[in-house]
Write a protein that holds these residues in place. Structure first.
Motif, PDB file in Angstrom:
ATOM      1  N   TYR A 151       0.851  -1.177   0.000  1.00  0.00           N
ATOM      2  CA  TYR A 151       0.000   0.000   0.000  1.00  0.00           C
ATOM      3  C   TYR A 151       0.894   1.236   0.000  1.00  0.00           C
ATOM      4  O   TYR A 151       2.002   1.221   0.545  1.00  0.00           O
TER       5      TYR A 151
ATOM      6  N   GLN B 138       0.907   5.540   0.830  1.00  0.00           N
ATOM      7  CA  GLN B 138       0.209   6.643   1.493  1.00  0.00           C
ATOM      8  C   GLN B 138       0.899   7.951   1.136  1.00  0.00           C
ATOM      9  O   GLN B 138       2.042   8.187   1.532  1.00  0.00           O
TER      10      GLN B 138
ATOM     11  N   GLY C  96      -0.794  13.227   4.075  1.00  0.00           N
ATOM     12  CA  GLY C  96      -2.106  13.675   4.530  1.00  0.00           C
ATOM     13  C   GLY C  96      -3.277  12.864   4.015  1.00  0.00           C
ATOM     14  O   GLY C  96      -4.430  13.262   4.194  1.00  0.00           O
ATOM     15  N   GLU C  97      -3.007  11.739   3.378  1.00  0.00           N
ATOM     16  CA  GLU C  97      -4.086  10.943   2.785  1.00  0.00           C
ATOM     17  C   GLU C  97      -4.184   9.551   3.415  1.00  0.00           C
ATOM     18  O   GLU C  97      -3.352   9.156   4.219  1.00  0.00           O
ATOM     19  N   GLY C  98      -5.222   8.826   3.003  1.00  0.00           N
ATOM     20  CA  GLY C  98      -5.345   7.432   3.406  1.00  0.00           C
ATOM     21  C   GLY C  98      -4.454   6.544   2.558  1.00  0.00           C
ATOM     22  O   GLY C  98      -3.643   7.024   1.764  1.00  0.00           O
ATOM     23  N   LEU C  99      -4.595   5.246   2.731  1.00  0.00           N
ATOM     24  CA  LEU C  99      -3.771   4.290   1.995  1.00  0.00           C
ATOM     25  C   LEU C  99      -4.445   3.887   0.696  1.00  0.00           C
ATOM     26  O   LEU C  99      -5.664   3.756   0.625  1.00  0.00           O
TER      27      LEU C  99
ATOM     28  N   LEU D  40      -4.105   0.868  -2.417  1.00  0.00           N
ATOM     29  CA  LEU D  40      -3.466  -0.377  -2.821  1.00  0.00           C
ATOM     30  C   LEU D  40      -2.564  -0.111  -4.021  1.00  0.00           C
ATOM     31  O   LEU D  40      -2.994   0.447  -5.027  1.00  0.00           O
TER      32      LEU D  40
ATOM     33  N   PHE E 147       3.760   0.773   2.642  1.00  0.00           N
ATOM     34  CA  PHE E 147       3.475  -0.241   3.653  1.00  0.00           C
ATOM     35  C   PHE E 147       3.361  -1.610   2.993  1.00  0.00           C
ATOM     36  O   PHE E 147       2.601  -1.787   2.041  1.00  0.00           O
TER      37      PHE E 147
ATOM     38  N   GLY F 160       5.985   0.695   7.769  1.00  0.00           N
ATOM     39  CA  GLY F 160       6.032   1.733   6.753  1.00  0.00           C
ATOM     40  C   GLY F 160       7.444   2.222   6.486  1.00  0.00           C
ATOM     41  O   GLY F 160       8.288   2.249   7.387  1.00  0.00           O
TER      42      GLY F 160
END
Lengths: 114, 114
Positions: B36, B38, B41-44, B46, B89, B107
């Motif tokens: 993953y 990232q 400031g954002e989400g993960l 795929l 990640f 990470g």
């Protein structure tokens, strides 16, 4: 446009206060998850839910509570019992079956303590 | 139990350099493996995945091969760009589990300079 929304983007908590983080998905996914992210520690699972009206504790559930009254919603409450709540909180969802291997993440909520 | 170990960062590279981020895992049964990404400031999101031994996942110039004999899933890219700067990640999910939960590494922060 399908996806996961989290609100608010930033949240401030005072001592002794409970706060609730919102997570909504319109992907029609059965399973939903909450993770906590701290610098250098990866993501740790707080709670997860595989179906409506059912949820289980993850690895760090103490000081948190959840509900799953609707398929599309999985709010997380950070209670006053959580002594170190400052972190980035991520919500995720996944379908069931083999496709459950892939989780889809929201943009996150950053919680700060005043 | 199931776990993922990935190389510590930060990793700093010049544009067009070769990237490797190491990831090894411990799991019973037949795990699926993921990378993953990232962005700040954002989400993960795929990046890629592999579901069985010797599978190669690839996306956006990134590749990783599922090596059961060395329990590894190293991420590689032949020529990185500034826009690849992010946290990466490594994760696994174990099909032997009915939970569908992901186990994450800590990470690795990648910074690419022009």
């Amino acid at each position: 446009d399908g996806g996961i929304t989290q609100s608010p983007k930033y949240l401030f908590r005072k001592e002794g206060q409970n706060v609730t983080l919102s997570c909504e998905q319109n992907l029609n996914h059965d399973a939903m998850y909450w993770y906590r992210q701290d610098p250098g520690q990866g993501l740790r699972l707080i709670y997860y839910s595989q179906i409506v009206n059912d949820f289980q504790k993850g690895d760090i559930a103490e000081g948190y509570s959840v509900s799953r009254e609707k398929k599309e919603s999985f709010p997380l409450t950070v209670t006053s019992a959580q002594k170190n709540p400052t972190a980035f909180y991520l919500c995720a969802s996944s379908p069931q079956g083999l496709a459950a291997e892939t989780q889809y993440f929201g943009p996150g909520t950053r919680l700060l303590v005043l | 139990g199931d776990s993922v170990t990935q190389m510590e960062g930060p990793v700093t590279l010049s544009e067009e350099a070769f990237l490797t981020i190491n990831c090894t895992y411990t799991a019973t049964g037949y795990p699926s493996l993921f990378w993953y990404v990232q962005y700040p400031g954002e989400g993960l999101q795929l990046l890629l995945k592999a579901t069985k031994a010797d599978d190669k996942g690839s996306n956006k110039g990134f590749e990783a091969t599922y090596r059961k004999e060395t329990t590894s899933f190293h991420l590689e890219k032949g020529s990185v760009q500034v826009s690849d700067s992010a946290v990466y990640f490594c994760a696994l999910t174990n099909r032997g589990s009915t939970l569908g939960r992901l186990y994450f590494g800590r990470g690795t922060q990648l910074t690419v300079w022009p």
